[in-house]
Design a protein around this motif. Sequence first.
Motif, PDB file in Angstrom:
ATOM      1  N   PHE A  72      23.796  43.551  28.559  1.00 42.33           N
ATOM      2  CA  PHE A  72      24.788  43.060  27.606  1.00 42.33           C
ATOM      3  C   PHE A  72      25.398  41.710  27.968  1.00 42.33           C
ATOM      4  CE2 PHE A  72      24.820  47.702  27.012  1.00 42.33           C
ATOM      5  CZ  PHE A  72      24.513  47.761  25.657  1.00 42.33           C
ATOM      6  N   GLY A  73      25.313  41.317  29.233  1.00 42.04           N
ATOM      7  CA  GLY A  73      25.854  40.016  29.632  1.00 42.04           C
ATOM      8  C   GLY A  73      27.368  39.943  29.689  1.00 42.04           C
ATOM      9  N   ARG A  74      28.043  41.094  29.628  1.00 46.32           N
ATOM     10  CA  ARG A  74      29.499  41.111  29.767  1.00 46.32           C
ATOM     11  C   ARG A  74      29.974  42.527  30.021  1.00 46.32           C
ATOM     12  NH1 ARG A  74      32.467  41.522  24.282  1.00 46.32           N
ATOM     13  NH2 ARG A  74      30.882  42.537  23.042  1.00 46.32           N
ATOM     14  N   LEU A  75      31.092  42.613  30.739  1.00 41.24           N
ATOM     15  CA  LEU A  75      31.744  43.884  31.046  1.00 41.24           C
ATOM     16  C   LEU A  75      33.231  43.618  31.213  1.00 41.24           C
ATOM     17  CD1 LEU A  75      29.291  45.274  33.770  1.00 41.24           C
ATOM     18  CD2 LEU A  75      29.515  46.092  31.427  1.00 41.24           C
ATOM     19  N   ASP A  76      34.019  44.678  31.218  1.00 35.06           N
ATOM     20  CA  ASP A  76      35.456  44.571  31.457  1.00 35.06           C
ATOM     21  C   ASP A  76      35.651  44.198  32.923  1.00 35.06           C
ATOM     22  OD1 ASP A  76      38.117  45.043  32.177  1.00 35.06           O
ATOM     23  OD2 ASP A  76      38.320  46.752  30.839  1.00 35.06           O
ATOM     24  N   GLY A  77      35.926  42.930  33.174  1.00 34.53           N
ATOM     25  CA  GLY A  77      35.966  42.406  34.529  1.00 34.53           C
ATOM     26  C   GLY A  77      36.924  43.091  35.467  1.00 34.53           C
ATOM     27  N   ARG A  78      38.138  43.301  35.034  1.00 34.92           N
ATOM     28  CA  ARG A  78      39.141  43.864  35.933  1.00 34.92           C
ATOM     29  C   ARG A  78      38.769  45.287  36.349  1.00 34.92           C
ATOM     30  NH1 ARG A  78      45.148  42.956  34.470  1.00 34.92           N
ATOM     31  NH2 ARG A  78      44.014  42.397  32.621  1.00 34.92           N
ATOM     32  N   ARG A  79      38.435  46.118  35.391  1.00 32.91           N
ATOM     33  CA  ARG A  79      38.138  47.524  35.681  1.00 32.91           C
ATOM     34  C   ARG A  79      36.847  47.669  36.483  1.00 32.91           C
ATOM     35  NH1 ARG A  79      36.940  51.954  31.068  1.00 32.91           N
ATOM     36  NH2 ARG A  79      35.497  50.332  30.471  1.00 32.91           N
ATOM     37  N   HIS A  81      35.034  45.425  38.194  1.00 28.14           N
ATOM     38  CA  HIS A  81      35.067  44.765  39.509  1.00 28.14           C
ATOM     39  C   HIS A  81      35.780  45.657  40.523  1.00 28.14           C
ATOM     40  CE1 HIS A  81      35.458  41.680  42.574  1.00 28.14           C
ATOM     41  NE2 HIS A  81      34.668  40.900  41.839  1.00 28.14           N
ATOM     42  N   ARG A  82      36.890  46.244  40.122  1.00 28.20           N
ATOM     43  CA  ARG A  82      37.646  47.116  41.029  1.00 28.20           C
ATOM     44  C   ARG A  82      36.837  48.350  41.425  1.00 28.20           C
ATOM     45  NH1 ARG A  82      41.698  48.742  43.676  1.00 28.20           N
ATOM     46  NH2 ARG A  82      42.913  50.632  43.354  1.00 28.20           N
ATOM     47  N   GLU A 100      26.204  47.850  46.402  1.00 26.24           N
ATOM     48  CA  GLU A 100      25.661  46.551  46.824  1.00 26.24           C
ATOM     49  C   GLU A 100      24.654  46.037  45.795  1.00 26.24           C
ATOM     50  OE1 GLU A 100      24.166  47.094  50.792  1.00 26.24           O
ATOM     51  OE2 GLU A 100      26.184  47.464  51.593  1.00 26.24           O
ATOM     52  N   SER A 101      23.808  46.917  45.301  1.00 29.33           N
ATOM     53  CA  SER A 101      22.836  46.529  44.273  1.00 29.33           C
ATOM     54  C   SER A 101      23.552  46.101  42.991  1.00 29.33           C
ATOM     55  CB  SER A 101      21.898  47.708  43.995  1.00 29.33           C
ATOM     56  OG  SER A 101      20.996  47.382  42.974  1.00 29.33           O
ATOM     57  N   ALA A 102      24.560  46.860  42.600  1.00 31.19           N
ATOM     58  CA  ALA A 102      25.324  46.508  41.403  1.00 31.19           C
ATOM     59  C   ALA A 102      26.032  45.168  41.590  1.00 31.19           C
ATOM     60  CB  ALA A 102      26.341  47.599  41.083  1.00 31.19           C
ATOM     61  N   ALA A 103      26.601  44.947  42.767  1.00 22.44           N
ATOM     62  CA  ALA A 103      27.287  43.680  43.034  1.00 22.44           C
ATOM     63  C   ALA A 103      26.322  42.505  42.920  1.00 22.44           C
ATOM     64  CB  ALA A 103      27.931  43.717  44.421  1.00 22.44           C
ATOM     65  N   GLU A 104      25.099  42.682  43.413  1.00 22.02           N
ATOM     66  CA  GLU A 104      24.085  41.626  43.273  1.00 22.02           C
ATOM     67  C   GLU A 104      23.771  41.363  41.808  1.00 22.02           C
ATOM     68  OE1 GLU A 104      20.648  42.679  45.590  1.00 22.02           O
ATOM     69  OE2 GLU A 104      21.806  42.747  47.460  1.00 22.02           O
ATOM     70  N   TRP A 112      29.925  37.058  39.001  1.00 18.70           N
ATOM     71  CA  TRP A 112      31.049  37.661  39.709  1.00 18.70           C
ATOM     72  C   TRP A 112      30.791  37.575  41.205  1.00 18.70           C
ATOM     73  CZ3 TRP A 112      32.307  42.940  36.948  1.00 18.70           C
ATOM     74  CH2 TRP A 112      32.672  42.691  35.614  1.00 18.70           C
ATOM     75  N   GLU A 113      31.871  37.508  41.966  1.00 15.84           N
ATOM     76  CA  GLU A 113      31.762  37.455  43.424  1.00 15.84           C
ATOM     77  C   GLU A 113      32.372  38.707  44.044  1.00 15.84           C
ATOM     78  OE1 GLU A 113      33.285  33.838  45.025  1.00 15.84           O
ATOM     79  OE2 GLU A 113      32.151  32.599  43.637  1.00 15.84           O
ATOM     80  N   PHE A 114      31.711  39.177  45.087  1.00 20.56           N
ATOM     81  CA  PHE A 114      32.163  40.352  45.816  1.00 20.56           C
ATOM     82  C   PHE A 114      32.093  40.055  47.316  1.00 20.56           C
ATOM     83  CE2 PHE A 114      30.719  42.080  41.830  1.00 20.56           C
ATOM     84  CZ  PHE A 114      31.641  43.062  41.548  1.00 20.56           C
ATOM     85  N   ASP A 115      32.960  40.710  48.064  1.00 21.76           N
ATOM     86  CA  ASP A 115      32.892  40.665  49.509  1.00 21.76           C
ATOM     87  C   ASP A 115      32.130  41.913  49.933  1.00 21.76           C
ATOM     88  OD1 ASP A 115      33.170  40.454  52.222  1.00 21.76           O
ATOM     89  OD2 ASP A 115      35.328  40.800  52.240  1.00 21.76           O
ATOM     90  N   VAL A 116      30.855  41.742  50.284  1.00 26.38           N
ATOM     91  CA  VAL A 116      30.035  42.891  50.636  1.00 26.38           C
ATOM     92  C   VAL A 116      29.987  43.133  52.131  1.00 26.38           C
ATOM     93  CG1 VAL A 116      28.624  42.846  48.552  1.00 26.38           C
ATOM     94  CG2 VAL A 116      27.924  41.507  50.550  1.00 26.38           C
ATOM     95  N   SER A 117      30.803  42.412  52.896  1.00 25.18           N
ATOM     96  CA  SER A 117      30.838  42.661  54.335  1.00 25.18           C
ATOM     97  C   SER A 117      31.583  43.959  54.600  1.00 25.18           C
ATOM     98  CB  SER A 117      31.540  41.500  55.061  1.00 25.18           C
ATOM     99  OG  SER A 117      32.865  41.383  54.605  1.00 25.18           O
ATOM    100  N   ARG A 118      31.174  44.646  55.647  1.00 23.55           N
ATOM    101  CA  ARG A 118      31.816  45.939  55.978  1.00 23.55           C
ATOM    102  C   ARG A 118      32.559  45.825  57.272  1.00 23.55           C
ATOM    103  NH1 ARG A 118      26.915  49.985  54.813  1.00 23.55           N
ATOM    104  NH2 ARG A 118      26.249  48.955  52.981  1.00 23.55           N
TER     105      ARG A 118
END
Length: 118
Positions: A72-79, A81-82, A100-104, A112-118
């Motif tokens: 779809f090329g779009r999603l509710d960013g706030r919800r 992403h959290r 991690e796959s979804a974040a990629e 969107w950017e994510f901090d995938v470090s653990r």
Amino acid sequence: MSRSARSDDHAEIEAELERDDPVVLMDLIVEIALDEPDRLFAENCCARLATHRNAVVRGNAVSGFGHLARRFGRLDGRRVHRLVDIALHDRNEYVREQAESAAEDLATFLAWEFDVSR
């Protein structure tokens, strides 16, 4: 698909969500993410199951966000992403891997950017 046929499908899906059988939900959420034409309905289903008690259901729901971003090329960013952020730190390895796959995918398709470090 006609609107009434889609409403019937949505009613069946809602009934399965209420029954809350993890064996059914782990496959159902993947089907929804890959095939459901109503983005908001699919996103809401993924969001509902992203905190499920069963790790496979939870992981598949989070993975679904990546599929929805691609489709779809779009999603509710706030919800969304959290929910992906939370899943990146889940106690279960499968959930973390799916997050991690979804974040990629979300980075690729929605920038969107994510901090995938653990």
